[in-house]
Design a protein around this motif. Structure first.
Motif, PDB file in Angstrom:
ATOM      1  N   PHE A  29       0.885  -1.168   0.000  1.00  0.00           N
ATOM      2  CA  PHE A  29       0.000   0.000   0.000  1.00  0.00           C
ATOM      3  C   PHE A  29       0.916   1.208   0.000  1.00  0.00           C
ATOM      4  N   VAL A  30       0.979   1.902  -1.129  1.00  0.00           N
ATOM      5  CA  VAL A  30       1.890   3.029  -1.277  1.00  0.00           C
ATOM      6  C   VAL A  30       1.076   4.267  -1.629  1.00  0.00           C
ATOM      7  N   VAL A  31       1.315   5.333  -0.889  1.00  0.00           N
ATOM      8  CA  VAL A  31       0.663   6.602  -1.175  1.00  0.00           C
ATOM      9  C   VAL A  31       1.726   7.559  -1.704  1.00  0.00           C
ATOM     10  N   LEU A  32       1.521   8.038  -2.913  1.00  0.00           N
ATOM     11  CA  LEU A  32       2.398   9.040  -3.504  1.00  0.00           C
ATOM     12  C   LEU A  32       1.677  10.377  -3.391  1.00  0.00           C
ATOM     13  N   ARG A  33       2.345  11.358  -2.830  1.00  0.00           N
ATOM     14  CA  ARG A  33       1.703  12.648  -2.572  1.00  0.00           C
ATOM     15  C   ARG A  33       2.552  13.766  -3.151  1.00  0.00           C
ATOM     16  N   SER A  34       1.891  14.731  -3.775  1.00  0.00           N
ATOM     17  CA  SER A  34       2.612  15.869  -4.341  1.00  0.00           C
ATOM     18  C   SER A  34       3.130  16.767  -3.225  1.00  0.00           C
ATOM     19  N   GLY A  35       4.054  17.616  -3.574  1.00  0.00           N
ATOM     20  CA  GLY A  35       4.590  18.569  -2.611  1.00  0.00           C
ATOM     21  C   GLY A  35       3.599  19.687  -2.322  1.00  0.00           C
ATOM     22  N   LYS A  36       3.960  20.537  -1.384  1.00  0.00           N
ATOM     23  CA  LYS A  36       3.077  21.628  -0.978  1.00  0.00           C
ATOM     24  C   LYS A  36       2.931  22.695  -2.053  1.00  0.00           C
ATOM     25  N   SER A  37       3.814  22.678  -3.050  1.00  0.00           N
ATOM     26  CA  SER A  37       3.732  23.695  -4.102  1.00  0.00           C
ATOM     27  C   SER A  37       2.560  23.456  -5.048  1.00  0.00           C
ATOM     28  N   ILE A  38       1.992  22.272  -5.027  1.00  0.00           N
ATOM     29  CA  ILE A  38       0.829  21.960  -5.863  1.00  0.00           C
ATOM     30  C   ILE A  38      -0.416  22.099  -4.994  1.00  0.00           C
ATOM     31  N   SER A  39      -1.337  22.941  -5.448  1.00  0.00           N
ATOM     32  CA  SER A  39      -2.545  23.176  -4.657  1.00  0.00           C
ATOM     33  C   SER A  39      -3.771  22.943  -5.529  1.00  0.00           C
ATOM     34  N   PRO A  40      -4.698  22.124  -5.096  1.00  0.00           N
ATOM     35  CA  PRO A  40      -4.643  21.308  -3.887  1.00  0.00           C
ATOM     36  C   PRO A  40      -3.676  20.145  -4.076  1.00  0.00           C
ATOM     37  N   PRO A  41      -3.164  19.594  -2.968  1.00  0.00           N
ATOM     38  CA  PRO A  41      -2.242  18.462  -3.069  1.00  0.00           C
ATOM     39  C   PRO A  41      -2.890  17.286  -3.796  1.00  0.00           C
ATOM     40  N   VAL A  42      -2.089  16.540  -4.509  1.00  0.00           N
ATOM     41  CA  VAL A  42      -2.562  15.385  -5.262  1.00  0.00           C
ATOM     42  C   VAL A  42      -2.016  14.122  -4.596  1.00  0.00           C
ATOM     43  N   GLN A  43      -2.872  13.138  -4.411  1.00  0.00           N
ATOM     44  CA  GLN A  43      -2.464  11.852  -3.848  1.00  0.00           C
ATOM     45  C   GLN A  43      -2.807  10.743  -4.821  1.00  0.00           C
ATOM     46  N   LEU A  44      -1.936   9.763  -4.876  1.00  0.00           N
ATOM     47  CA  LEU A  44      -2.172   8.583  -5.688  1.00  0.00           C
ATOM     48  C   LEU A  44      -1.880   7.376  -4.822  1.00  0.00           C
ATOM     49  N   VAL A  45      -2.838   6.481  -4.711  1.00  0.00           N
ATOM     50  CA  VAL A  45      -2.666   5.260  -3.938  1.00  0.00           C
ATOM     51  C   VAL A  45      -2.457   4.110  -4.914  1.00  0.00           C
ATOM     52  N   VAL A  46      -1.366   3.372  -4.712  1.00  0.00           N
ATOM     53  CA  VAL A  46      -1.100   2.175  -5.503  1.00  0.00           C
ATOM     54  C   VAL A  46      -1.024   1.021  -4.514  1.00  0.00           C
ATOM     55  N   THR A  47      -1.884   0.034  -4.701  1.00  0.00           N
ATOM     56  CA  THR A  47      -1.964  -1.063  -3.735  1.00  0.00           C
ATOM     57  C   THR A  47      -2.229  -2.384  -4.428  1.00  0.00           C
ATOM     58  N   SER A  48      -1.845  -3.439  -3.733  1.00  0.00           N
ATOM     59  CA  SER A  48      -2.157  -4.785  -4.227  1.00  0.00           C
ATOM     60  C   SER A  48      -3.179  -5.466  -3.320  1.00  0.00           C
ATOM     61  N   TYR A  49      -3.762  -4.701  -2.389  1.00  0.00           N
ATOM     62  CA  TYR A  49      -4.791  -5.278  -1.518  1.00  0.00           C
ATOM     63  C   TYR A  49      -5.952  -5.794  -2.366  1.00  0.00           C
ATOM     64  N   PRO A  50      -6.683  -6.784  -1.880  1.00  0.00           N
ATOM     65  CA  PRO A  50      -7.821  -7.325  -2.638  1.00  0.00           C
ATOM     66  C   PRO A  50      -8.804  -6.212  -3.020  1.00  0.00           C
ATOM     67  N   LYS A  51      -9.354  -6.314  -4.223  1.00  0.00           N
ATOM     68  CA  LYS A  51     -10.237  -5.272  -4.754  1.00  0.00           C
ATOM     69  C   LYS A  51     -11.409  -4.983  -3.813  1.00  0.00           C
ATOM     70  N   ARG A  52     -11.992  -6.033  -3.247  1.00  0.00           N
ATOM     71  CA  ARG A  52     -13.136  -5.841  -2.343  1.00  0.00           C
ATOM     72  C   ARG A  52     -12.739  -5.001  -1.132  1.00  0.00           C
ATOM     73  N   PHE A  53     -11.528  -5.225  -0.610  1.00  0.00           N
ATOM     74  CA  PHE A  53     -11.039  -4.424   0.513  1.00  0.00           C
ATOM     75  C   PHE A  53     -10.784  -2.983   0.074  1.00  0.00           C
ATOM     76  N   GLN A  54     -10.227  -2.797  -1.115  1.00  0.00           N
ATOM     77  CA  GLN A  54      -9.985  -1.446  -1.622  1.00  0.00           C
ATOM     78  C   GLN A  54     -11.286  -0.660  -1.715  1.00  0.00           C
ATOM     79  N   LEU A  55     -12.336  -1.311  -2.222  1.00  0.00           N
ATOM     80  CA  LEU A  55     -13.634  -0.643  -2.341  1.00  0.00           C
ATOM     81  C   LEU A  55     -14.169  -0.252  -0.966  1.00  0.00           C
ATOM     82  N   TYR A  56     -14.040  -1.158   0.003  1.00  0.00           N
ATOM     83  CA  TYR A  56     -14.469  -0.868   1.375  1.00  0.00           C
ATOM     84  C   TYR A  56     -13.657   0.295   1.948  1.00  0.00           C
ATOM     85  N   PHE A  57     -12.339   0.228   1.798  1.00  0.00           N
ATOM     86  CA  PHE A  57     -11.433   1.254   2.319  1.00  0.00           C
ATOM     87  C   PHE A  57     -11.801   2.622   1.745  1.00  0.00           C
TER      88      PHE A  57
END
Length: 125
Positions: free
Chosen positions: A41-69
């Motif tokens: 479970f990896v969260v990539l987040r932009s720096g403070k210079s980008i507004s609003p901040p951008v986040q990208l989650v890359v995960t291998s958790y089961p799809k059903r869990f991702q949907l719940y999360f």
């Protein structure tokens, strides 16, 4: 160079050269396998210079869990994510829970993990 350091260096190189999310996911899957991780479970987040901040989650958790999360907006209160965003270096998960609210979240995470097929919902190195 040790295998762990070599793997980490190779992962950094692959991530630097990645041109798409599937390439990022592939690099993380390879590294997870080498490190013996069942999921990542990896969260990539932009720096403070980008507004609003951008986040990208890359995960291998089961799809059903991702949907719940996602439906629970759990990233906003997940104690592991919160800790990781404020700390650098290695930490043990079992040292994160201090308040009653955090202990309740831990119990809920364990129960949820069991429901979605994890052997133990929130345990790890």
């Amino acid at each position: 160079m040790s295998k762990v350091l070599h793997t980490a260096a190779e992962l950094c190189l692959q991530l630097d050269q990645a041109q798409s999310i599937p390439q990022v996911r592939s690099a993380l899957e390879q590294a997870a396998g080498i490190f013996g991780a069942s999921y990542f479970f990896v969260v990539l987040r932009s720096g403070k210079s980008i507004s609003p901040p951008v986040q990208l989650v890359v995960t291998s958790y089961p799809k059903r869990f991702q949907l719940y999360f996602d439906a629970q907006r759990a990233i906003e209160f997940d104690p592991i994510v919160r800790h990781a965003l404020t700390t650098t270096g290695v930490f043990r998960w079992d040292g994160l829970y201090r308040s009653e609210r955090e202990l309740a979240l831990q119990r809920e995470c364990i129960a949820c993990g069991m429901e979605f097929g994890f052997s133990v919902g929130d345990r790890g190195p």
